[in-house]
Design an enzyme around this catalytic site. Structure first.
Site, short mmCIF file in Angstrom:
data_model
loop_
_atom_site.label_atom_id
_atom_site.label_comp_id
_atom_site.label_asym_id
_atom_site.label_seq_id
_atom_site.Cartn_x
_atom_site.Cartn_y
_atom_site.Cartn_z
CG HIS A 24 -1.79 1.18 1.36
ND1 HIS A 24 -3.10 1.19 0.98
CD2 HIS A 24 -1.52 2.45 1.82
CE1 HIS A 24 -3.62 2.39 1.19
NE2 HIS A 24 -2.68 3.17 1.72
CD GLU A 25 1.77 3.58 3.58
OE1 GLU A 25 2.09 4.67 3.06
OE2 GLU A 25 0.67 3.42 4.17
CG HIS A 28 0.40 6.21 -0.78
ND1 HIS A 28 -0.68 6.66 -1.49
CD2 HIS A 28 -0.12 5.63 0.34
CE1 HIS A 28 -1.79 6.36 -0.85
NE2 HIS A 28 -1.47 5.72 0.27
#
Length: 437
Positions: A24-25, A28
């Site tokens: 998920h990170e 980003h």
């Protein structure tokens, strides 16, 4: 041994959760760096730092509580301007947020700050995290359905009935008065593999069942493989009355309350159960169904949480499709890993649970409230609309949206999220969801 398997299930979910958060990170991090934003930290977990190492401008590391993660981007919001000192709780929180944001802008250099990016780039950065979870869920479901397969009747015959028993009868043995089953008359044997029925190639037993049920009294040519050789048998299904059920498996009743029946073809064949690989589209389709289910749960979250609270204080049984904490998910994983079931079945359930967890991360992070990713997307869209309106009205570009003003709302949302997590945690500890009675 059972305890070790239980711990293994817990560890499987903890590692899977950590991987899901890390990806998920990364969702980003990668677009942020591609768009030239300075990223100071990439961290998995919260609390005390366990390990970290700096590569270039970014510090990568792990923290003690693997229940989340974050990246620290330079200039998430525009720098604050001089003004009166903050007073009151919320004003102090706003000022603290502005000060923390200002510290990410190195020496006043705004060339690599997030808020300066075009709106579409900001949206890509913020949606990158949730969509990594969606992509991971699609991969997991595709491996499950197209790689391992769906457990169902295969084309291999396991049983051949000797006779036709009356519908609803408790009789288990054939008598001389019972008519012979069509499959036995046709010469089917356990171990035969269905190749085609009525000229249609067979991929699973459900396809054969559909043709047989639609053909009472109609001779069907069936090609089977037996001992490595193909044979052609002639099967004539007999007409039989079978009770009908709805999509949920519940009996269909007429206006008088009697069971609805339907005349279908019957052969007397039973399939061997196994994992049948599904088309490559099955994984994305299952992911889409999960997205719809989780979105419905999120929309009805207040009512679902109320039900959890009621069940906690009354001791009533909880809805297995309701919300869970990480502890609840881990508990279920441990119980599944420790069950007396084939290893493949346990692995399928654990992977399915991991896929559903990533769908939940995807949907939940799209909620349009700060501090969630969806809230940052709303801020970017609002900034874009203001700029577009100013351009249309031939006015000077407005100042960037200062989202630090929304800190009070962000704090309220964070408190509600913490409260929800605490309720689910306590419920999962003292009144957990029971899947196995």
């Amino acid at each position: 041994m059972e305890t070790l398997l239980y711990i293994g299930g817990l560890l499987f979910m903890l590692v899977g959760l950590a991987v899901s958060i890390a990806l998920h990170e990364i969702g980003h991090l990668v677009p942020a760096k591609l768009f030239g934003v300075r990223v100071g930290q990439y961290m998995i977990g919260f609390g005390p730092r366990v390990w970290s190492r700096r590569f270039g401008e970014t510090e990568y590391g792990f923290k003690a509580l693997p229940l989340g993660g974050y990246i620290s981007m330079s200039g998430m919001y525009p720098p604050s301007t001089a003004g009166k000192p903050a007073r009151g709780l919320f004003r102090t929180l706003v000022q603290d947020a502005r000060s923390a944001n200002d510290e990410t802008i190195v020496d006043g250099d705004e060339s690599g700050v997030f808020y300066r990016l075009p709106v579409w780039k900001r949206i890509i950065v913020m949606l990158g995290g949730p969509f990594m979870n969606l992509a991971l869920a699609v991969v997991i479901f595709s491996v499950l359905l197209s790689g391992i397969g769906l457990e169902q009747g295969t084309t291999r015959i396991a049983t051949v009935s000797e006779c036709v028993l009356p519908a609803g009868s408790t009789q288990t043995m054939c008598t001389p008065d019972d008519p012979a089953a069509p499959a036995a008359e046709a010469g089917f044997m356990p171990g035969d593999t269905l190749i085609s029925v009525d000229g249609e190639p067979m991929h699973d037993f459900a396809e054969a069942t559909a043709i047989v049920q639609a053909s009472p009294g109609v001779p069907l040519e069936v090609v089977v493989e037996r001992a490595g050789e193909q044979q052609t048998l002639t099967l004539t299904p007999i007409a039989a009355e079978r009770p009908m059920s709805d999509d949920a498996g519940r009996p269909l009743l007429d206006e008088n309350g009697d069971r609805v029946t339907k005349t279908v073809g019957y052969a007397g064949l039973g399939a061997q159960i196994g994992f049948v690989p599904q088309p490559l589209t099955a994984g994305p389709e299952l992911a889409a169904q999960n997205v719809s289910a989780v979105a419905s749960l999120v929309i009805n979250l207040p009512a679902r949480l109320w039900d959890v609270g009621v069940s906690l204080f009354t001791g009533s049984e909880r809805d297995p499709n309701g919300p869970l904490s990480v502890v609840g998910v881990g508990r279920i994983a441990g119980e599944v890993a420790a069950t007396d079931a084939p290893v493949t079945n346990r692995l399928v359930f654990l992977l399915s649970l991991m896929g559903s967890l990533n769908i939940a991360l995807f949907v939940f992070n799209l909620i349009p409230l700060l501090p969630l990713d969806g809230g940052h997307v709303v801020v970017a869209l609002w900034d874009g609309l203001r700029r577009a309106w100013a351009k249309l009205a031939r006015r000077p570009p407005p100042a960037p949206v200062d989202a630090t003003r929304l800190v009070p709302l962000t704090v309220i949302v964070a408190v509600l999220l913490i409260g929800m997590g605490a309720l689910l945690l306590v419920a999962d500890l003292f009144n957990p969801v029971k899947l196995f009675g």
